[in-house]
Design a protein around this motif. Structure first.
Motif, PDB file in Angstrom:
ATOM      1  N   LEU A   1       3.641  -4.380  -4.058  1.00 15.40           N
ATOM      2  CA  LEU A   1       3.262  -2.981  -4.142  1.00 15.40           C
ATOM      3  C   LEU A   1       1.961  -2.810  -4.931  1.00 15.40           C
ATOM      4  CD1 LEU A   1       4.480  -0.341  -3.127  1.00 15.40           C
ATOM      5  CD2 LEU A   1       5.706  -0.150  -5.285  1.00 15.40           C
TER       6      LEU A   1
ATOM      7  N   SER B   1       7.543  -5.554  -6.494  1.00 13.80           N
ATOM      8  CA  SER B   1       6.616  -4.837  -7.382  1.00 13.80           C
ATOM      9  C   SER B   1       5.214  -5.423  -7.290  1.00 13.80           C
ATOM     10  CB  SER B   1       7.101  -4.899  -8.829  1.00 13.80           C
ATOM     11  OG  SER B   1       8.302  -4.206  -8.972  1.00 13.80           O
TER      12      SER B   1
ATOM     13  N   GLN C   1       7.796   3.699  -1.497  1.00 12.81           N
ATOM     14  CA  GLN C   1       8.739   4.210  -2.486  1.00 12.81           C
ATOM     15  C   GLN C   1      10.159   4.272  -1.951  1.00 12.81           C
ATOM     16  OE1 GLN C   1       6.866   7.788  -3.837  1.00 12.81           O
ATOM     17  NE2 GLN C   1       5.558   6.708  -5.288  1.00 12.81           N
ATOM     18  N   LYS C   2      10.312   4.262  -0.655  1.00 16.92           N
ATOM     19  CA  LYS C   2      11.659   4.268  -0.067  1.00 16.92           C
ATOM     20  C   LYS C   2      12.246   2.889  -0.251  1.00 16.92           C
ATOM     21  CE  LYS C   2      10.797   7.789   3.380  1.00 16.92           C
ATOM     22  NZ  LYS C   2      10.668   8.110   4.777  1.00 16.92           N
TER      23      LYS C   2
ATOM     24  N   LEU D   1       2.259   5.232   0.650  1.00 14.92           N
ATOM     25  CA  LEU D   1       2.911   5.318  -0.655  1.00 14.92           C
ATOM     26  C   LEU D   1       4.347   5.842  -0.509  1.00 14.92           C
ATOM     27  CD1 LEU D   1       0.009   6.731  -2.862  1.00 14.92           C
ATOM     28  CD2 LEU D   1       0.904   4.394  -2.802  1.00 14.92           C
ATOM     29  N   SER D   2       4.521   6.821   0.334  1.00 13.92           N
ATOM     30  CA  SER D   2       5.847   7.368   0.582  1.00 13.92           C
ATOM     31  C   SER D   2       6.775   6.298   1.152  1.00 13.92           C
ATOM     32  CB  SER D   2       5.754   8.556   1.520  1.00 13.92           C
ATOM     33  OG  SER D   2       7.035   9.001   1.877  1.00 13.92           O
TER      34      SER D   2
END
Length: 126
Positions: free
Chosen positions: A100, A97, A125-126, A121-122
């Motif tokens: 990120l 986290s 998120q995976k 971002l995609s």
């Protein structure tokens, strides 16, 4: 003095030493009864565990106590391992986290093309 008159004496005629002498066996029996009751409760609580180790055998009180100590040590070790595993999972998630957040912060500071931002971002998120 009639026979048995000593037994009929009121409590206040006995010296404290005599009272203690009379009370001691009763107190000791109560203590032993408490110990035996607790051992029996341990036996019932851990009956499945005992059957696994010594099926169809009559357990002595010492056996019950030893196996209870062993079982509790085993459970304690298992709990330590489980909490360590949960802790490391928590640390990983917290680190991920944080990483990120840093990446989002970096992307917001530098004007990167929207398509690249979307792909990143995609991917995160995976």
């Amino acid at each position: 003095m009639a026979p048995g008159a000593a037994l009929m004496e009121p409590d206040n005629l006995l010296t404290p030493k005599e009272k203690n002498k009379l009370r001691k066996p009763v107190v000791e029996k109560m203590r032993r009864d408490r110990i035996n009751s607790s051992i029996e409760q341990l036996k019932l609580l851990l009956e499945k565990e005992f059957q696994r180790h010594q099926p169809n055998s009559k357990l002595e009180k010492a056996d019950i106590l030893e196996m209870t100590v062993s079982y509790l040590k085993q459970q304690s070790q298992l709990q330590i391992k489980t909490s360590f595993h949960k802790s490391s999972q928590f640390d990983f998630r917290e680190g991920y986290s944080r990483c990120l957040q840093e990446a989002f912060h970096f992307l917001s500071l530098h004007k990167v093309r929207t398509e690249t931002q979307t792909k990143l971002l995609s991917h995160f998120q995976k």
